[in-house]
Design a protein around this motif. Structure first.
Motif, PDB file in Angstrom:
ATOM      1  N   GLU A 189       0.845  -1.116  -0.031  1.00 26.87           N
ATOM      2  CA  GLU A 189      -0.019  -0.119  -0.090  1.00 26.87           C
ATOM      3  C   GLU A 189       0.691   1.244  -0.116  1.00 26.87           C
ATOM      4  O   GLU A 189       1.808   1.382   0.694  1.00 26.87           O
ATOM      5  N   ILE A 190       0.811   2.155  -0.844  1.00 25.11           N
ATOM      6  CA  ILE A 190       1.271   3.463  -0.977  1.00 25.11           C
ATOM      7  C   ILE A 190       0.783   4.361   0.111  1.00 25.11           C
ATOM      8  O   ILE A 190      -0.645   4.746  -0.104  1.00 25.11           O
ATOM      9  N   VAL A 191       1.394   4.570   1.224  1.00 22.77           N
ATOM     10  CA  VAL A 191       0.717   5.296   2.402  1.00 22.77           C
ATOM     11  C   VAL A 191       1.165   6.662   2.413  1.00 22.77           C
ATOM     12  O   VAL A 191       0.583   7.478   3.196  1.00 22.77           O
ATOM     13  N   ALA A 192       2.010   6.998   1.851  1.00 20.99           N
ATOM     14  CA  ALA A 192       2.467   8.618   1.710  1.00 20.99           C
ATOM     15  C   ALA A 192       2.952   8.920   0.530  1.00 20.99           C
ATOM     16  O   ALA A 192       3.928   7.973  -0.054  1.00 20.99           O
ATOM     17  N   TRP A 193       2.913   9.980  -0.289  1.00 26.89           N
ATOM     18  CA  TRP A 193       3.630  10.454  -1.374  1.00 26.89           C
ATOM     19  C   TRP A 193       3.422  11.806  -1.629  1.00 26.89           C
ATOM     20  O   TRP A 193       2.572  12.438  -1.090  1.00 26.89           O
ATOM     21  N   ASP A 194       4.261  12.224  -2.465  1.00 29.67           N
ATOM     22  CA  ASP A 194       4.125  13.709  -2.764  1.00 29.67           C
ATOM     23  C   ASP A 194       4.703  13.988  -4.096  1.00 29.67           C
ATOM     24  O   ASP A 194       5.762  13.294  -4.549  1.00 29.67           O
ATOM     25  N   VAL A 195       4.326  14.885  -4.991  1.00 28.79           N
ATOM     26  CA  VAL A 195       4.601  15.130  -6.297  1.00 28.79           C
ATOM     27  C   VAL A 195       5.229  16.733  -6.062  1.00 28.79           C
ATOM     28  O   VAL A 195       4.647  17.622  -5.696  1.00 28.79           O
ATOM     29  N   SER A 196       6.297  16.583  -6.551  1.00 28.44           N
ATOM     30  CA  SER A 196       7.037  18.224  -6.667  1.00 28.44           C
ATOM     31  C   SER A 196       7.654  18.498  -7.852  1.00 28.44           C
ATOM     32  O   SER A 196       8.362  17.466  -8.611  1.00 28.44           O
ATOM     33  N   ARG A 197       8.040  19.520  -8.416  1.00 30.89           N
ATOM     34  CA  ARG A 197       8.757  20.042  -9.456  1.00 30.89           C
ATOM     35  C   ARG A 197       9.986  19.774  -9.321  1.00 30.89           C
ATOM     36  O   ARG A 197      10.901  19.518 -10.101  1.00 30.89           O
TER      37      ARG A 197
ATOM     38  N   ARG B  38      11.659  11.830  16.130  1.00 28.90           N
ATOM     39  CA  ARG B  38      10.523  12.423  16.553  1.00 28.90           C
ATOM     40  C   ARG B  38       9.159  11.647  16.208  1.00 28.90           C
ATOM     41  O   ARG B  38       8.466  11.366  17.363  1.00 28.90           O
ATOM     42  N   LEU B  39       9.105  11.118  15.186  1.00 26.08           N
ATOM     43  CA  LEU B  39       8.010  10.093  14.807  1.00 26.08           C
ATOM     44  C   LEU B  39       8.028   8.753  15.484  1.00 26.08           C
ATOM     45  O   LEU B  39       7.351   8.000  15.329  1.00 26.08           O
ATOM     46  N   GLY B  40       9.262   8.508  15.933  1.00 31.09           N
ATOM     47  CA  GLY B  40       9.536   7.101  16.365  1.00 31.09           C
ATOM     48  C   GLY B  40       9.935   6.152  15.192  1.00 31.09           C
ATOM     49  O   GLY B  40       9.748   4.922  15.090  1.00 31.09           O
TER      50      GLY B  40
ATOM     51  N   LYS C 194       9.651  17.566   3.831  1.00 32.24           N
ATOM     52  CA  LYS C 194       8.720  17.944   5.015  1.00 32.24           C
ATOM     53  C   LYS C 194       7.338  17.408   4.855  1.00 32.24           C
ATOM     54  O   LYS C 194       6.595  16.974   5.742  1.00 32.24           O
ATOM     55  N   ARG C 195       6.672  17.583   3.635  1.00 28.33           N
ATOM     56  CA  ARG C 195       5.442  17.139   3.442  1.00 28.33           C
ATOM     57  C   ARG C 195       5.243  15.731   3.670  1.00 28.33           C
ATOM     58  O   ARG C 195       4.090  15.199   4.364  1.00 28.33           O
ATOM     59  N   LEU C 196       6.345  14.893   3.229  1.00 25.88           N
ATOM     60  CA  LEU C 196       6.078  13.368   2.947  1.00 25.88           C
ATOM     61  C   LEU C 196       6.000  12.886   4.426  1.00 25.88           C
ATOM     62  O   LEU C 196       5.119  12.022   4.703  1.00 25.88           O
ATOM     63  N   PRO C 197       6.771  13.114   5.533  1.00 25.51           N
ATOM     64  CA  PRO C 197       6.742  12.566   6.520  1.00 25.51           C
ATOM     65  C   PRO C 197       5.602  13.109   7.398  1.00 25.51           C
ATOM     66  O   PRO C 197       4.788  12.398   8.428  1.00 25.51           O
ATOM     67  N   ALA C 198       4.957  14.171   6.892  1.00 24.55           N
ATOM     68  CA  ALA C 198       3.699  14.952   7.629  1.00 24.55           C
ATOM     69  C   ALA C 198       2.413  13.859   7.314  1.00 24.55           C
ATOM     70  O   ALA C 198       1.825  13.710   8.111  1.00 24.55           O
TER      71      ALA C 198
ATOM     72  N   LEU D 229       2.776  11.000   6.237  1.00 24.07           N
ATOM     73  CA  LEU D 229       3.036   9.392   6.924  1.00 24.07           C
ATOM     74  C   LEU D 229       2.554   9.460   8.509  1.00 24.07           C
ATOM     75  O   LEU D 229       1.780   8.488   8.704  1.00 24.07           O
ATOM     76  N   ALA D 230       3.169  10.612   8.957  1.00 23.64           N
ATOM     77  CA  ALA D 230       2.496  10.871  10.493  1.00 23.64           C
ATOM     78  C   ALA D 230       1.034  10.452  10.818  1.00 23.64           C
ATOM     79  O   ALA D 230       0.614   9.808  11.791  1.00 23.64           O
ATOM     80  N   GLU D 231       0.214  10.832   9.859  1.00 24.57           N
ATOM     81  CA  GLU D 231      -1.175  10.833  10.103  1.00 24.57           C
ATOM     82  C   GLU D 231      -1.639   9.560   9.944  1.00 24.57           C
ATOM     83  O   GLU D 231      -2.765   9.213  10.411  1.00 24.57           O
ATOM     84  N   ARG D 232      -0.765   8.529   9.535  1.00 21.67           N
ATOM     85  CA  ARG D 232      -1.435   7.118   9.207  1.00 21.67           C
ATOM     86  C   ARG D 232      -0.570   6.328   9.894  1.00 21.67           C
ATOM     87  O   ARG D 232      -0.835   4.834   9.916  1.00 21.67           O
TER      88      ARG D 232
END
Length: 223
Positions: free
Chosen positions: A92-100, A146-148, A108-112, A114-117
């Protein structure tokens, strides 16, 4: 020659280098005292300043572990771990981000996301290629702590760490990207997000016993 260099850069040798670095030795002094290349001395000083003693002792943040340790880690990785984009067991793709561009904002957006899930009490292992610049970035390391989340004990050239992610990327390229032309970045991002949701919730896989990644994860957690 390579084996001689490995023996030479053992823990005792690195500890001696570390003491010189802590005493204020610069790259030229360190290289001269230890008879090592200047670029190696410069790299070790940089590692110490950015990541502390462990980075120097670990050879760039990554130690070599025996086979039994790596097998045990792999078992924990499969049962409890998340990669930077997917849960290895369920794909399962649990976190992803697309950027130029691969900038720090994206990291920074990716672990944020991930942390929610992350389930309560989870202690996953996250694999980052040593070739990726965030591997030793101070913010990245502190945020994972910090996220363990434990950083991977991977070393260079270990293809097994990438196998699960590369398999997903292979399907993504074949089913979503290959042979297509997108009119804009916005279209690409929108349709990629839709494909990832399709992958997680609707695409059934033989290796998951005919289930979708989301269904397989729910079944595994219910056991």
């Amino acid at each position: 020659m390579r084996e001689d260099r490995r023996r030479r850069y053992d823990d005792g040798f690195r500890r001696e280098a570390l003491e010189l670095i802590k005493s204020g030795a610069g790259k030229d002094t360190l290289a001269r005292r230890l008879a090592i290349p200047v670029y190696t001395a410069r790299n070790w000083i940089g590692l110490y300043r950015s990541n502390g003693e462990e980075a120097v002792m670990g050879g760039g943040g990554s130690r070599r572990y025996d086979w039994e340790t790596k097998v045990a880690a792999a078992r924990d990785y499969v049962e409890n771990g998340l990669t930077k984009t997917e849960a290895m067991a369920s794909k399962e793709i649990v976190a992803w981000d697309v950027s130029r561009s691969p900038d720090l904002g994206q990291q920074k957006r990716l672990p944020a996301m991930l942390a929610e899930r992350l389930p309560a009490g989870a202690e996953p292992i996250l694999h980052s290629d040593m070739g990726e610049w965030q591997y030793q970035h101070q913010w990245w390391r502190k945020e994972l702590e910090r996220l363990g989340i434990r950083q991977s004990m991977s070393r260079k050239g270990n293809c097994l760490d990438n196998a699960a992610a590369e398999q997903v990327f292979g399907h993504l390229k074949d089913e979503f990207y290959r042979g297509r032309v997108f009119d804009s970045y916005e279209q690409f991002k929108r349709e990629l997000d839709a494909y990832i949701i399709h992958w997680n919730t609707r695409r059934r896989q033989i290796r998951l016993e005919g289930r979708t990644p989301e269904e397989f994860r729910s079944m595994s957690l219910a056991v």
